[in-house]
Enzyme design. Structure first.
Site, PDB file in Angstrom:
ATOM      1  N   GLU A 356       0.908  -1.288   0.068  1.00  0.00           N
ATOM      2  CA  GLU A 356      -0.137  -0.023   0.032  1.00  0.00           C
ATOM      3  C   GLU A 356       0.899   1.143  -0.072  1.00  0.00           C
ATOM      4  O   GLU A 356       0.722   2.125  -0.736  1.00  0.00           O
ATOM      5  CB  GLU A 356      -1.005   0.090   1.092  1.00  0.00           C
ATOM      6  CG  GLU A 356      -1.845   1.226   1.274  1.00  0.00           C
ATOM      7  CD  GLU A 356      -2.863   1.225   0.396  1.00  0.00           C
ATOM      8  OE1 GLU A 356      -3.486   2.330   0.578  1.00  0.00           O
ATOM      9  OE2 GLU A 356      -3.002   0.390  -0.558  1.00  0.00           O
ATOM     10  N   THR A 464     -11.403   8.305 -13.250  1.00  0.00           N
ATOM     11  CA  THR A 464     -10.435   7.516 -12.101  1.00  0.00           C
ATOM     12  C   THR A 464     -10.883   6.430 -11.885  1.00  0.00           C
ATOM     13  O   THR A 464      -9.960   5.552 -11.124  1.00  0.00           O
ATOM     14  CB  THR A 464     -10.333   8.777 -10.993  1.00  0.00           C
ATOM     15  OG1 THR A 464      -9.087   8.435 -10.262  1.00  0.00           O
ATOM     16  CG2 THR A 464     -11.384   8.788 -10.282  1.00  0.00           C
TER      17      THR A 464
END
Length: 473
Positions: A356, A464
């Site tokens: 992440e 997006t």
């Protein structure tokens, strides 16, 4: 002459093998989509997200989110029966929960998903549903600063003031609202979006063309001077260049198109100067956030989208523009270097999946800061763009390696799941599958191994949330 003939014969012999390999890889990704969809149908139908190990659905947006987010992926993959089931849900659903929900999420996921389905199929049902929902969301933009509140109740159309919003939440509306205006003839939507951008630009900021990512939507002033093109800032900048593409780029009669491209160019100039760094000893390019002019040298998986964004900015309409796009070669080189970094974060872990967040250190490149993997798409998204613009097989190979690792590590009884630690082969499974895995990750992987004519980049531009919208002509 004999050597030339032999070379041609070798190419002719190899091509069917390569085509068969691509077909096989694409089919494997399609099977992953079917597995995720079937788990949702069986255990989570009507819900937003899936807990794929305990086999149950749950709500947080109350919008049939998996259905709306994934319907365009079903269409693109030719899953006709599944698409028809999803369409029937959308046709019967009112999209007006009596809950305060995120404007940002409902815009990019729900409005975007509906508009993408309209773009791909021409079915007016989706446009009608999107317009009806967006009209209920418009009060969120009616704030003292004209920077929207992020909390809105779609049933009552009441917005709730927030103490803080972020740049991405505020600005991720351009594409969806301009598309609505173009296809409904009502400029209320595009004017609303343009006003948001104007308000952001007028916000106090220390570095020209880089805007603080934490904002008070009442006063329109920054709550903090942090700037970033990564998390909380990302899609604002992404939408500047993508809205230019959506409006037709250099072929558009709209001044808004050239204004947004100019804003993006200026923002990327500032990004290159302040926010893109190079590690040692391996010279990995990365993006950093900066607060009070101090970089944190942390890049997130989310930030890997930037490689695709730079590639798009370098290549879109490039051949039709005298002398090409502004800094086209520089932007393309940055795209290649950023995705090389993101690829390295994948191949350096035990699972072959990137973390992440990762932090860079002088003299030792980077280390893992946040070890989880949340089924995110940004790395394979950028592989897709780099493949489309270079046709370098390396990006397909990288994408296949990523899919293989995800399939081996994140597979769950009712779909796929987030994992706790990418650097452990015995990682805990987190029992959650966000719809963006179906909407984005699997879509980009499928398109990576498809012909360029399937959702071509000269006719569509992706939001997006990976929802393709047809470019205005």
């Amino acid at each position: 002459m004999k050597a030339l003939v032999l070379a041609v014969l070798v190419i002719v012999a190899i091509c069917p093998i390569i085509d068969a390999q691509m077909d096989s890889r694409r089919d494997s990704i399609k099977q992953a989509m079917k597995h995720s969809w079937e788990g949702y149908v069986q255990y989570g139908w009507g819900m937003d997200n899936m807990k794929t190990i305990s086999e149950e659905g749950y709500n947080w947006l109350y919008m049939n989110l998996t259905v709306v987010d994934a319907i365009d992926t079903l269409w693109i993959m030719g899953l006709t029966d599944e698409y028809n089931d999803a369409r029937a849900v959308i046709e019967s659903y009112g999209f007006a929960p009596d809950k305060f929900i995120s404007l940002f999420d409902v815009t990019m996921r729900v409005i975007g998903g509906l508009l993408s389905a309209h773009s791909l199929t021409g079915d007016e049902l989706f446009l009608s549903k999107a317009e009806e929902l967006e009209r209920r969301l418009l009060p969120a933009y009616d704030t003292p600063s004209k920077i929207p509140y992020n909390s809105i109740n779609p049933q009552s159309s009441k917005a709730r003031p927030d103490l803080t919003t972020n740049l991405a939440q505020a600005g991720t509306c351009l594409m969806e609202l301009y598309y609505l205006s173009h296809h409904t003839g009502d400029n209320t939507f595009s004017e609303t979006a343009a006003t948001v951008v104007d308000s952001i630009v007028q916000m106090p900021h220390d570095i020209p063309a880089l805007y603080p990512i934490y904002i008070d939507p009442v006063t329109g002033k920054p709550n903090k001077d942090t700037v970033s093109i990564d998390c909380d800032g990302d899609s604002f900048y992404e939408y500047l260049v993508k809205t230019w593409v959506l409006l037709g780029g250099p072929n558009s009669d709209s001044e808004d198109a050239s204004n947004y491209r100019g804003m993006w160019d200026d923002s990327m100039d500032a990004t290159i100067e302040y926010l893109i760094k190079v590690s040692s000893p391996s010279s990995f390019y990365y993006t950093t956030s900066m607060t009070r002019n101090i970089p944190d040298n942390v890049m997130g998986h989310l930030g890997c989208y930037a490689a695709g964004m730079f590639a798009l900015g370098a290549n879109a309409f490039n051949s039709s523009i005298p002398n090409g796009n502004y800094l086209s070669n520089t932007h393309m080189q940055i795209a290649k270097e950023l995705i090389r970094t993101c690829h390295e974060t994948y191949i350096s872990t035990a699972t072959g999946i990137g973390p992440e967040k990762f932090k860079f250190h002088e003299g030792s490149d980077f280390s893992i800061q946040s070890p989880e993997y949340l089924l995110r798409p940004e790395v394979v998204e950028s592989y897709f763009y780099l493949w489309r613009y270079t046709h370098d097989e390396m990006y397909r190979d990288w994408g296949w390696d990523a899919f293989t690792a995800i399939n081996a590590t994140c597979y769950a009884p009712a779909g796929f799941t987030d994992i706790a630690n990418v650097d452990s082969l015995s990682t805990s499974l987190l029992n959650d599958q966000d719809p963006y895995f179906l909407a984005e990750t699997l879509k980009y992987l499928y398109l990576l191994f498809s012909e360029d004519e399937l959702v071509p980049l000269d006719k569509f531009v992706f939001t997006t949330e990976a929802h393709p919208l047809s470019i205005f002509v």
